[in-house]
Motif scaffolding. Structure first.
Motif, PDB file in Angstrom:
ATOM      1  N   GLN A   1       6.818  19.447 -15.666  1.00 43.72           N
ATOM      2  CA  GLN A   1       7.871  20.635 -15.443  1.00 43.72           C
ATOM      3  C   GLN A   1       9.122  19.821 -15.066  1.00 43.72           C
ATOM      4  O   GLN A   1       9.164  18.731 -14.226  1.00 43.72           O
ATOM      5  N   VAL A   2      10.151  20.083 -15.566  1.00 44.93           N
ATOM      6  CA  VAL A   2      11.378  19.471 -15.290  1.00 44.93           C
ATOM      7  C   VAL A   2      12.135  19.958 -14.155  1.00 44.93           C
ATOM      8  O   VAL A   2      12.389  21.311 -14.150  1.00 44.93           O
ATOM      9  N   GLN A   3      12.570  19.295 -13.197  1.00 41.04           N
ATOM     10  CA  GLN A   3      13.086  19.944 -11.943  1.00 41.04           C
ATOM     11  C   GLN A   3      14.539  19.054 -11.499  1.00 41.04           C
ATOM     12  O   GLN A   3      14.299  17.807 -11.741  1.00 41.04           O
ATOM     13  N   LEU A   4      15.350  19.751 -10.927  1.00 42.33           N
ATOM     14  CA  LEU A   4      16.523  19.034 -10.523  1.00 42.33           C
ATOM     15  C   LEU A   4      16.777  19.467  -9.106  1.00 42.33           C
ATOM     16  O   LEU A   4      16.925  20.656  -8.845  1.00 42.33           O
ATOM     17  N   VAL A   5      16.934  18.664  -8.205  1.00 44.89           N
ATOM     18  CA  VAL A   5      17.134  19.096  -6.861  1.00 44.89           C
ATOM     19  C   VAL A   5      18.396  18.377  -6.140  1.00 44.89           C
ATOM     20  O   VAL A   5      18.383  17.049  -6.220  1.00 44.89           O
ATOM     21  N   GLU A   6      19.377  19.115  -6.031  1.00 47.21           N
ATOM     22  CA  GLU A   6      20.797  18.685  -5.533  1.00 47.21           C
ATOM     23  C   GLU A   6      20.714  18.439  -3.723  1.00 47.21           C
ATOM     24  O   GLU A   6      20.066  19.428  -3.293  1.00 47.21           O
ATOM     25  N   SER A   7      21.553  17.507  -3.571  1.00 47.84           N
ATOM     26  CA  SER A   7      21.613  17.314  -1.986  1.00 47.84           C
ATOM     27  C   SER A   7      23.017  16.832  -1.560  1.00 47.84           C
ATOM     28  O   SER A   7      23.697  16.302  -2.601  1.00 47.84           O
ATOM     29  N   GLY A   8      23.514  16.750  -0.647  1.00 45.30           N
ATOM     30  CA  GLY A   8      24.696  16.075   0.088  1.00 45.30           C
ATOM     31  C   GLY A   8      25.878  16.958   0.179  1.00 45.30           C
ATOM     32  O   GLY A   8      27.000  16.452   0.543  1.00 45.30           O
ATOM     33  N   GLY A   9      25.716  18.410  -0.035  1.00 47.23           N
ATOM     34  CA  GLY A   9      26.890  19.199  -0.069  1.00 47.23           C
ATOM     35  C   GLY A   9      27.210  19.508   1.433  1.00 47.23           C
ATOM     36  O   GLY A   9      26.501  19.002   2.574  1.00 47.23           O
ATOM     37  N   GLY A  10      28.227  20.017   1.591  1.00 48.69           N
ATOM     38  CA  GLY A  10      28.617  20.195   3.316  1.00 48.69           C
ATOM     39  C   GLY A  10      30.008  20.706   3.314  1.00 48.69           C
ATOM     40  O   GLY A  10      30.817  20.936   2.265  1.00 48.69           O
TER      41      GLY A  10
ATOM     42  N   ARG B   1      17.325   8.600 -18.847  1.00 45.80           N
ATOM     43  CA  ARG B   1      18.436   7.938 -19.937  1.00 45.80           C
ATOM     44  C   ARG B   1      18.408   8.542 -20.983  1.00 45.80           C
ATOM     45  O   ARG B   1      19.409   8.431 -21.817  1.00 45.80           O
ATOM     46  N   LEU B   2      17.403   9.439 -21.489  1.00 48.10           N
ATOM     47  CA  LEU B   2      17.405  10.185 -22.889  1.00 48.10           C
ATOM     48  C   LEU B   2      18.149  11.298 -22.595  1.00 48.10           C
ATOM     49  O   LEU B   2      18.300  12.021 -23.804  1.00 48.10           O
ATOM     50  N   TRP B   3      18.532  11.999 -21.447  1.00 49.77           N
ATOM     51  CA  TRP B   3      19.106  13.112 -21.446  1.00 49.77           C
ATOM     52  C   TRP B   3      20.611  13.010 -21.072  1.00 49.77           C
ATOM     53  O   TRP B   3      20.992  12.058 -20.476  1.00 49.77           O
ATOM     54  N   ARG B   4      21.470  13.697 -21.460  1.00 49.01           N
ATOM     55  CA  ARG B   4      22.763  14.026 -20.970  1.00 49.01           C
ATOM     56  C   ARG B   4      22.660  14.516 -19.587  1.00 49.01           C
ATOM     57  O   ARG B   4      22.188  15.607 -19.489  1.00 49.01           O
TER      58      ARG B   4
ATOM     59  N   SER C   1      18.959  18.004 -26.204  1.00 49.85           N
ATOM     60  CA  SER C   1      19.277  18.710 -27.727  1.00 49.85           C
ATOM     61  C   SER C   1      19.764  20.256 -27.104  1.00 49.85           C
ATOM     62  O   SER C   1      20.910  20.115 -26.582  1.00 49.85           O
ATOM     63  N   THR C   2      19.175  21.127 -27.284  1.00 54.47           N
ATOM     64  CA  THR C   2      19.720  22.440 -26.790  1.00 54.47           C
ATOM     65  C   THR C   2      19.283  22.764 -25.611  1.00 54.47           C
ATOM     66  O   THR C   2      19.438  23.889 -25.197  1.00 54.47           O
ATOM     67  N   ARG C   3      18.400  21.981 -25.031  1.00 57.84           N
ATOM     68  CA  ARG C   3      17.367  22.676 -23.575  1.00 57.84           C
ATOM     69  C   ARG C   3      18.564  22.067 -22.532  1.00 57.84           C
ATOM     70  O   ARG C   3      18.664  21.100 -22.482  1.00 57.84           O
ATOM     71  N   TRP C   4      18.630  23.134 -21.856  1.00 63.18           N
ATOM     72  CA  TRP C   4      19.356  22.962 -20.466  1.00 63.18           C
ATOM     73  C   TRP C   4      18.686  23.149 -19.459  1.00 63.18           C
ATOM     74  O   TRP C   4      18.236  24.191 -19.355  1.00 63.18           O
TER      75      TRP C   4
END
Length: 116
Positions: A1-10, A30-33, A101-104
């Motif tokens: 499962q692909v997950q992206l978790v941001e942090s550092g805002g404020g 490295r394989l993804w934009r 590719s076309t997956r965001w």
């Protein structure tokens, strides 16, 4: 499962700096934009910066050139956005993205607020 978790805002004063991080899992970075986008209420999400797949080239929106720096660490699978000389108009929810590719895939977003 692909997950992206941001942090550092404020909250930061104009002229200040923030560093956003995006921890990724389930992908070979490295394989993804990878990139950062931002959105304010009532407006479309806009591209801030991105790095193409398999490349070290960086691309920026004109509004942030010279102030923001995107980078990625392929070992830790993390994408960063160093933001300097922040302006009130930089206030937005910032989203990390990964594209193959076309997956965001998107993170949940992190709020950045710059006070005058």
């Amino acid at each position: 499962q692909v997950q992206l978790v941001e942090s550092g805002g404020g909250l930061v004063q104009a002229g200040g700096s923030l560093r956003l991080s995006c921890a990724t899992s389930g992908i070979t970075l490295r394989l993804w934009r990878v990139g950062w986008y931002r959105q304010v209420p009532g407006k479309e999400r806009e591209m801030v910066a991105f790095i193409p797949a398999g490349s070290d080239l960086t691309n920026y929106a004109d509004s942030v050139k010279g102030r923001f720096t995107i980078s990625r660490d392929n070992l830790s699978n993390t994408v960063f956005l160093q933001m300097s000389s922040l302006k009130p108009e930089d206030s937005a929810v910032y989203y990390c993205s990964a594209v193959l590719s076309t997956r965001w895939v998107w993170g949940q977003g992190t709020q950045v607020t710059v006070s005058p």
